[in-house]
Write a protein that holds these residues in place. Structure first.
Motif, mmCIF file in Angstrom:
data_model
loop_
_atom_site.group_PDB
_atom_site.id
_atom_site.type_symbol
_atom_site.label_atom_id
_atom_site.label_comp_id
_atom_site.label_asym_id
_atom_site.label_seq_id
_atom_site.Cartn_x
_atom_site.Cartn_y
_atom_site.Cartn_z
ATOM 1 N N SER A 82 33.164 35.805 43.410
ATOM 2 C CA SER A 82 33.401 34.703 43.838
ATOM 3 C C SER A 82 32.820 33.507 43.293
ATOM 4 N N CYS A 108 40.188 30.694 43.054
ATOM 5 C CA CYS A 108 41.246 31.308 44.209
ATOM 6 C C CYS A 108 42.022 32.260 43.567
ATOM 7 N N THR A 121 39.993 34.924 50.421
ATOM 8 C CA THR A 121 40.053 33.978 49.320
ATOM 9 C C THR A 121 39.729 32.535 49.750
ATOM 10 N N ALA A 122 40.219 31.941 50.687
ATOM 11 C CA ALA A 122 39.874 30.547 51.010
ATOM 12 C C ALA A 122 38.667 30.563 51.804
ATOM 13 N N VAL A 147 41.462 24.163 48.528
ATOM 14 C CA VAL A 147 40.841 25.278 48.694
ATOM 15 C C VAL A 147 41.765 25.943 49.788
ATOM 16 N N GLY A 151 43.834 29.165 48.307
ATOM 17 C CA GLY A 151 43.524 30.495 49.141
ATOM 18 C C GLY A 151 44.909 31.282 49.344
#
Length: 435
Positions: A82, A108, A121-122, A147, A151
């Motif tokens: 990430s 993302c 993801t968020a 974000v 996400g």
């Protein structure tokens, strides 16, 4: 006596009540499904049917796709995927006004291709991107909204856990679903980038420009993610062109992620055991949900509820386009009070026959349904991504997060409507590749 649509409606009402009371979705689906079958067909036949459904589900070959892709994601997470993905996007875009917001969307999308979960993801990109954007003077609303919306790409960009679950429940090709999701996923990301561009034109003070990274810094950042990007491209591209099946691709992805973790000297016993533990926990939870959903689907089928709803909608004489708009509105309303997976599992057995009656493909409906699910992740009052982001940035009020995500939510609604107007956005690529 009780095999009628009214019994099905009572079952759905009971299911929604259990979900609102906080009962885990897999348990609620299975419980209502079995109790409903007992009422409709009797105790012993209901237990036999539930047992057969469970065994048939657990022995399906394509079910191996899910834990292998989850393992791939866990291994990449341990390799700092990430942070590296956000960093390379920031190096190339960060000097532009709003550049880190663009980078967050790109990060993302990249991490979504690895992870396949909107919430993860968020949360993960949020922990990396939010402190950096706020440190450089970005508006709290823009930073959190970007974000939270970005996400949702985790559900659409393949490999997607939601698409795997839909493929199993609806008995559709997972490979075809993955290929069909590529263009909608990319256009969704482009819509988010367009929103940021428009915001910068109207309110340039929301995101000041940052210093420009040198080309040597950019190439160094790109080299850190080159191995992951190559593996993801090989896995998804291999599925799209028919080089291997989704299950084989998942095995290739997991083995490749293991090799990358070893290459980066991140592989050790603790990391490996943690990755296996998280994979087993997540896979077990999803398998319970899938089994419960299939039992519930059998109950709905036996009551004739799906056929009754289909006949009722057809009887309105709305036409294919208006019918799909009604379905979209229904999904959005339910998505505001149900979590994404609950929305999919509750509506698929009921709405799939309605949609296919309009001439649309089940593959199209799978992408459309996941897109509606994603909107539910950023749609108040539930909007799980919004609360996840507020948990990362604890000093930002939830009202501020709602304000920040509003422009992206508007773009989501436009994008969803475009999928109805232009089904080729979903179906062109699988058709072009001969799937």
């Amino acid at each position: 006596m009780y095999a009628n649509p009214e019994t099905g409606m009572v079952g759905i009402a009971a299911l929604v009540a259990l979900l609102l009371l906080g009962v885990p979705i897999g348990a609620a689906l299975g419980l209502i499904g079995i109790l409903g079958l007992i009422v409709v067909i009797g105790f012993e036949p209901a237990l036999i049917k539930a047992g057969v459904t469970t065994v048939e589900t657990l022995t399906r070959y394509e079910l191996g796709t899910l834990p292998l892709f989850i393992l791939m994601a866990q291994l990449f997470f341990s390799a700092n995927a990430s942070r590296d993905l956000f960093d390379v996007a920031a190096k190339f875009l960060g000097h532009r006004r709003g550049g880190l917001a663009y980078a967050s969307v790109a990060g993302c999308a990249g991490f979504g291709a690895i992870n396949g979960s909107s919430l993860a993801t968020a949360a993960t990109i949020g922990m990396v991107a939010l402190p950096e954007m706020r440190r450089r003077g970005y508006s709290d609303a823009l930073a959190t909204g970007t974000v939270a919306a970005g996400g949702t790409l985790g559900q659409m960009i393949p490999p997607s856990g939601a698409l795997i679950v839909f493929g199993i429940i609806a008995e559709q090709s997972i490979g075809k679903l993955f290929t069909a999701a590529i263009i909608p996923g990319l256009t969704q990301a482009l819509f988010y980038a367009l929103v940021i561009w428009l915001l910068m034109r109207v309110r340039p003070d929301l995101a000041p420009a940052s210093e420009r990274a040198t080309w040597s810094e950019r190439w160094r950042a790109l080299r850190r993610v080159a191995d992951m990007l190559l593996l993801i491209s090989f896995v998804i591209g291999g599925i799209a062109v028919g080089l291997f099946s989704p299950s084989e691709a998942a095995a290739v992805g997991a083995a490749g992620a293991l090799a990358i973790a070893a290459w980066r000297k991140r592989l050790n016993r603790t990391m490996l055991f943690t990755a296996f533990d998280e994979t087993l926990r997540t896979s077990g939870m999803i398998l319970l949900v899938v089994i419960g959903a299939l039992i519930f689907s059998v109950f709905v089928s036996v009551t004739g509820l799906a056929e009754a709803i289909g006949d009722a909608v057809t009887g309105l004489g709305l036409g294919p386009m208006a019918t799909l708009v009604v379905v979209a509105i229904l999904l959005l309303l339910l998505g505001s009070v149900l979590d994404g997976l609950a929305l999919m599992l509750l509506t698929t057995p009921i709405l799939l026959p309605v949609v296919t009656a309009t001439g649309m493909s089940p593959i199209w409906f799978g992408i459309f349904l996941v897109r509606a699910m994603e909107i539910g992740f950023v749609h108040p009052p539930l909007g799980m991504n919004l609360y996840v982001i507020q948990g990362v940035a604890k000093d930002v009020s939830i009202a501020r997060v709602f304000k920040g995500v509003a422009p992206f939510l508007a773009s989501d609604l436009v994008h969803l409507f475009l999928l109805i107007l232009f089904p080729a956005l979903v179906m062109w690529l699988p058709g072009y590749l001969g799937q």
